[in-house]
Design a protein around this motif. Structure first.
Motif, PDB file in Angstrom:
ATOM      1  N   ALA A  32      19.717  22.448  19.504  1.00 50.39           N
ATOM      2  CA  ALA A  32      18.495  23.133  19.927  1.00 50.39           C
ATOM      3  C   ALA A  32      18.719  24.637  20.024  1.00 50.39           C
ATOM      4  O   ALA A  32      17.823  25.422  19.722  1.00 50.39           O
ATOM      5  N   ARG A  33      19.926  25.035  20.422  1.00 48.76           N
ATOM      6  CA  ARG A  33      20.237  26.458  20.563  1.00 48.76           C
ATOM      7  C   ARG A  33      20.666  27.041  19.222  1.00 48.76           C
ATOM      8  O   ARG A  33      21.258  26.359  18.386  1.00 48.76           O
ATOM      9  N   ASP A  34      20.379  28.336  19.048  1.00 52.56           N
ATOM     10  CA  ASP A  34      20.935  29.088  17.916  1.00 52.56           C
ATOM     11  C   ASP A  34      20.642  28.403  16.585  1.00 52.56           C
ATOM     12  O   ASP A  34      21.522  28.291  15.728  1.00 52.56           O
ATOM     13  N   ASN A  35      19.421  27.981  16.387  1.00 55.75           N
ATOM     14  CA  ASN A  35      19.070  27.214  15.186  1.00 55.75           C
ATOM     15  C   ASN A  35      17.918  27.930  14.476  1.00 55.75           C
ATOM     16  O   ASN A  35      16.757  27.835  14.896  1.00 55.75           O
ATOM     17  N   TRP A  36      18.262  28.631  13.387  1.00 54.99           N
ATOM     18  CA  TRP A  36      17.237  29.394  12.675  1.00 54.99           C
ATOM     19  C   TRP A  36      16.135  28.499  12.110  1.00 54.99           C
ATOM     20  O   TRP A  36      14.973  28.909  12.039  1.00 54.99           O
ATOM     21  N   VAL A 139       6.525  22.998   2.474  1.00 54.34           N
ATOM     22  CA  VAL A 139       7.872  22.599   2.892  1.00 54.34           C
ATOM     23  C   VAL A 139       8.780  23.821   2.767  1.00 54.34           C
ATOM     24  O   VAL A 139       8.841  24.442   1.702  1.00 54.34           O
ATOM     25  N   HIS A 140       9.463  24.157   3.851  1.00 54.50           N
ATOM     26  CA  HIS A 140      10.376  25.293   3.884  1.00 54.50           C
ATOM     27  C   HIS A 140      11.793  24.803   4.169  1.00 54.50           C
ATOM     28  O   HIS A 140      11.988  23.950   5.037  1.00 54.50           O
ATOM     29  N   GLU A 141      12.751  25.372   3.454  1.00 52.46           N
ATOM     30  CA  GLU A 141      14.170  25.130   3.727  1.00 52.46           C
ATOM     31  C   GLU A 141      14.747  26.408   4.336  1.00 52.46           C
ATOM     32  O   GLU A 141      14.572  27.495   3.780  1.00 52.46           O
ATOM     33  N   VAL A 142      15.445  26.270   5.456  1.00 50.25           N
ATOM     34  CA  VAL A 142      15.998  27.415   6.167  1.00 50.25           C
ATOM     35  C   VAL A 142      17.511  27.254   6.247  1.00 50.25           C
ATOM     36  O   VAL A 142      18.001  26.219   6.721  1.00 50.25           O
ATOM     37  N   ASP A 143      18.257  28.260   5.802  1.00 49.47           N
ATOM     38  CA  ASP A 143      19.711  28.210   5.902  1.00 49.47           C
ATOM     39  C   ASP A 143      20.114  28.606   7.319  1.00 49.47           C
ATOM     40  O   ASP A 143      20.236  29.780   7.659  1.00 49.47           O
ATOM     41  N   ALA A 144      20.290  27.590   8.150  1.00 48.14           N
ATOM     42  CA  ALA A 144      20.687  27.797   9.540  1.00 48.14           C
ATOM     43  C   ALA A 144      22.182  27.599   9.724  1.00 48.14           C
ATOM     44  O   ALA A 144      22.676  27.636  10.853  1.00 48.14           O
ATOM     45  N   HIS A 145      22.902  27.357   8.627  1.00 49.24           N
ATOM     46  CA  HIS A 145      24.321  27.032   8.709  1.00 49.24           C
ATOM     47  C   HIS A 145      25.220  28.196   8.322  1.00 49.24           C
ATOM     48  O   HIS A 145      26.261  28.413   8.946  1.00 49.24           O
ATOM     49  N   ASN A 146      24.849  28.926   7.294  1.00 54.33           N
ATOM     50  CA  ASN A 146      25.662  30.044   6.840  1.00 54.33           C
ATOM     51  C   ASN A 146      25.227  31.335   7.522  1.00 54.33           C
ATOM     52  O   ASN A 146      24.035  31.546   7.757  1.00 54.33           O
ATOM     53  N   GLY A 260      26.872  20.476  13.127  1.00 58.09           N
ATOM     54  CA  GLY A 260      25.838  21.432  13.492  1.00 58.09           C
ATOM     55  C   GLY A 260      25.613  21.548  14.978  1.00 58.09           C
ATOM     56  O   GLY A 260      24.570  22.040  15.415  1.00 58.09           O
ATOM     57  N   GLN A 261      26.570  21.112  15.791  1.00 57.63           N
ATOM     58  CA  GLN A 261      26.444  21.226  17.240  1.00 57.63           C
ATOM     59  C   GLN A 261      26.760  22.651  17.708  1.00 57.63           C
ATOM     60  O   GLN A 261      26.466  23.007  18.851  1.00 57.63           O
ATOM     61  N   LEU A 262      27.363  23.433  16.814  1.00 53.87           N
ATOM     62  CA  LEU A 262      27.622  24.842  17.065  1.00 53.87           C
ATOM     63  C   LEU A 262      27.234  25.619  15.817  1.00 53.87           C
ATOM     64  O   LEU A 262      27.600  25.240  14.701  1.00 53.87           O
ATOM     65  N   ALA A 263      26.521  26.715  15.983  1.00 54.79           N
ATOM     66  CA  ALA A 263      26.171  27.575  14.855  1.00 54.79           C
ATOM     67  C   ALA A 263      27.384  28.412  14.468  1.00 54.79           C
ATOM     68  O   ALA A 263      27.961  29.094  15.320  1.00 54.79           O
ATOM     69  N   PRO A 264      27.802  28.384  13.199  1.00 57.65           N
ATOM     70  CA  PRO A 264      28.879  29.290  12.778  1.00 57.65           C
ATOM     71  C   PRO A 264      28.594  30.741  13.150  1.00 57.65           C
ATOM     72  O   PRO A 264      29.517  31.494  13.475  1.00 57.65           O
ATOM     73  N   GLN A 265      27.325  31.116  13.112  1.00 56.73           N
ATOM     74  CA  GLN A 265      26.973  32.499  13.458  1.00 56.73           C
ATOM     75  C   GLN A 265      27.271  32.800  14.918  1.00 56.73           C
ATOM     76  O   GLN A 265      27.673  33.916  15.256  1.00 56.73           O
ATOM     77  N   ARG A 266      27.082  31.816  15.813  1.00 57.63           N
ATOM     78  CA  ARG A 266      27.426  32.022  17.220  1.00 57.63           C
ATOM     79  C   ARG A 266      28.929  32.252  17.363  1.00 57.63           C
ATOM     80  O   ARG A 266      29.366  33.123  18.125  1.00 57.63           O
ATOM     81  N   ALA A 267      29.738  31.487  16.623  1.00 57.42           N
ATOM     82  CA  ALA A 267      31.187  31.676  16.670  1.00 57.42           C
ATOM     83  C   ALA A 267      31.581  33.036  16.112  1.00 57.42           C
ATOM     84  O   ALA A 267      32.465  33.723  16.656  1.00 57.42           O
ATOM     85  N   ALA A 268      30.920  33.460  15.035  1.00 55.65           N
ATOM     86  CA  ALA A 268      31.221  34.761  14.443  1.00 55.65           C
ATOM     87  C   ALA A 268      30.841  35.890  15.395  1.00 55.65           C
ATOM     88  O   ALA A 268      31.585  36.873  15.538  1.00 55.65           O
TER      89      ALA A 268
END
Length: 457
Positions: A32-36, A139-146, A260-268
């Protein structure tokens, strides 16, 4: 002004939906957090003055995943569902693969739009095409992982880290931005969605239960706690500890990033903002951003990411030239799986994998290269390594796993090295090299046990 950078968003299809909620089909980014992607769905819902609903499609089986992976995933989803409930956002746990269950769910809700997260794997891209064709709505695809969206970084398969690194760094300042808070839904009537029954979901799945769950805490809170502990205690020494499996020098974040329990961007962001770190911080950001996003690039633009045919031409040629070389040992998949080789070091690594669900990155390279050396053919080696990685690793069935294995066995993102029997010019590793890196005997003592009988499927 858009909350989510438009460069993260790809319009998959147009259409005219109903007047109901915007649905976020959660798949790769289970938080739920940090999810684009969720933030984009919330933004679209606010523009339409409709609620947002989150749906997760639970497949009975998925790419050989076992109870170990499903247990970890469902424990995390339970926490995420509760977090969303507190924000007045319904969470639907649908039983079935997305193309089977999501279109009817959208129809029943008279959904106005569908938002989902980006995933480069073939099966996920196929599911998105099928769902989008059946949805009849935007329909939209959002890159919330990279950190930097994969489709924006490059439009082709990159040859190596050195070719993708400047492309990522050029865009990093634009996309490595703070996350906004996800606000509570208000002033709209939220549709009734039945509370998910996670115990029933565990009974419903059809997976191999002989690979037992591990005790690692799952979910967003556990991921955040692990990240904070690593930044405080492990970031500065990451560059040295990264190559010593006897030292707890890795971040320990891989399972949380995979699910996906942690956003790589949050770690960065946490690493970049730390007041300490030095070489450790630079090494961590290289692995987290450049190397990890290189694996997404490979799987996005190479459909043979899990086959020998996906390897570069030079690697295929050298492996073929040495196909008939005598092998010092040849083991079956069952012998590898049960850790019954002549090598105490390799057996210890396999035992660690089976019992803990993780393996140090340096040992995973050695482990895969020895499978190449001790298999009848390169094809057998790749199939065995992928099978074992996906069956036991918490982060298996993932671009990092596929690329890590095919790098070790077939030279992806690497260059030709000194020619040797069996390997040809594929980069070589042996136990003597391990001894120069770390205390091999200590590693074996800590991880070895009598091989147990495994139920094979």
């Amino acid at each position: 002004m858009n909350i989510v950078n438009p460069g993260r968003v790809r319009r998959v299809t147009d259409g005219v939906g109903g007047h109901g909620p915007v649905v976020y089909w959660m798949s790769r980014d289970q938080r739920a957090r940090d999810n684009w992607a969720l933030l984009h769905a919330r933004e679209r819902a606010q523009a339409r003055s409709v609620p947002v609903v989150v749906a997760f499609c639970l497949s009975q089986t998925f790419l050989g995943a076992t109870l170990r992976q499903y247990d970890f995933m469902l424990r995390g989803l339970r926490e995420t569902a509760g977090r969303l409930r507190a924000l007045n956002i319904p969470f639907a746990l649908l039983h079935g693969a997305a193309p089977e269950v999501l279109p009817s769910f959208l129809h029943d809700l008279r959904a106005s739009e569908l938002v989902t997260d980006f995933d480069p794997l073939r099966v996920k891209r196929g599911w998105l095409r099928e769902v989008a064709a059946a949805a009849g709505m935007p329909v939209h695809e959002v890159d919330a992982h990279n950190v930097v969206p994969a489709r924006l970084v490059s439009e082709r398969q990159e040859y190596a880290a050195r070719t993708i690194r400047p492309k990522i760094h050029r865009l990093l300042s634009e996309f490595l931005e703070p996350f906004p808070e996800l606000s509570q839904v208000s002033n709209v009537t939220v549709p009734y969605i039945a509370e998910p029954d996670f115990e029933e979901a565990l009974r419903w799945i059809r997976v191999d239960a002989t690979v037992a769950p591990v005790a690692l805490p799952a979910g967003e809170d556990a991921a955040e706690a692990r990240l904070l502990a690593f930044i405080a205690e492990g970031l500065s020494s990451y560059a040295e500890g990264h190559s010593d499996p006897n030292v707890d020098g890795t971040s320990g974040l891989s399972p949380y990033l995979h699910f996906g329990q942690l956003a790589p961007q949050r770690a960065a962001l946490a690493a970049a903002q730390a007041r300490h770190g030095g070489e450790g911080r630079e090494a961590f950001l290289e692995q987290l951003v450049v190397r990890r996003e290189l694996t997404d690039n490979f799987c996005l633009y190479n459909d043979d990411y899990d086959a020998l045919s996906g390897a570069p031409a030079w690697a295929l040629a050298t492996l073929d030239a040495h196909r008939a070389d005598p092998r010092p040992h040849v083991y079956t998949r069952e012998q590898f799986e049960a850790a019954r080789t002549h090598s105490p070091l390799w057996n210890a690594a396999q035992h660690e994998l089976v019992t803990s669900g993780t393996m140090h990155n340096y040992m995973r390279m050695y482990w895969a290269k020895k499978i190449l050396e001790w298999s009848a053919t390169p094809e057998d080696a790749l199939a065995t390594a992928l099978h074992l990685n996906d069956r036991y690793q918490l982060d298996g069935r993932d671009p990092n796993g596929y690329v890590g294995v095919i790098w070790s066995i077939a030279g992806v993102h690497d260059r030709p090295w000194k020619e040797r029997p069996v390997f040809g010019s594929i980069r070589y590793m042996n136990s003597n090299g391990c001894r120069r890196k770390f205390d091999v005997e200590a590693y074996i003592r800590a991880r070895s046990a009598a091989p147990r009988q495994l139920t094979l499927v």
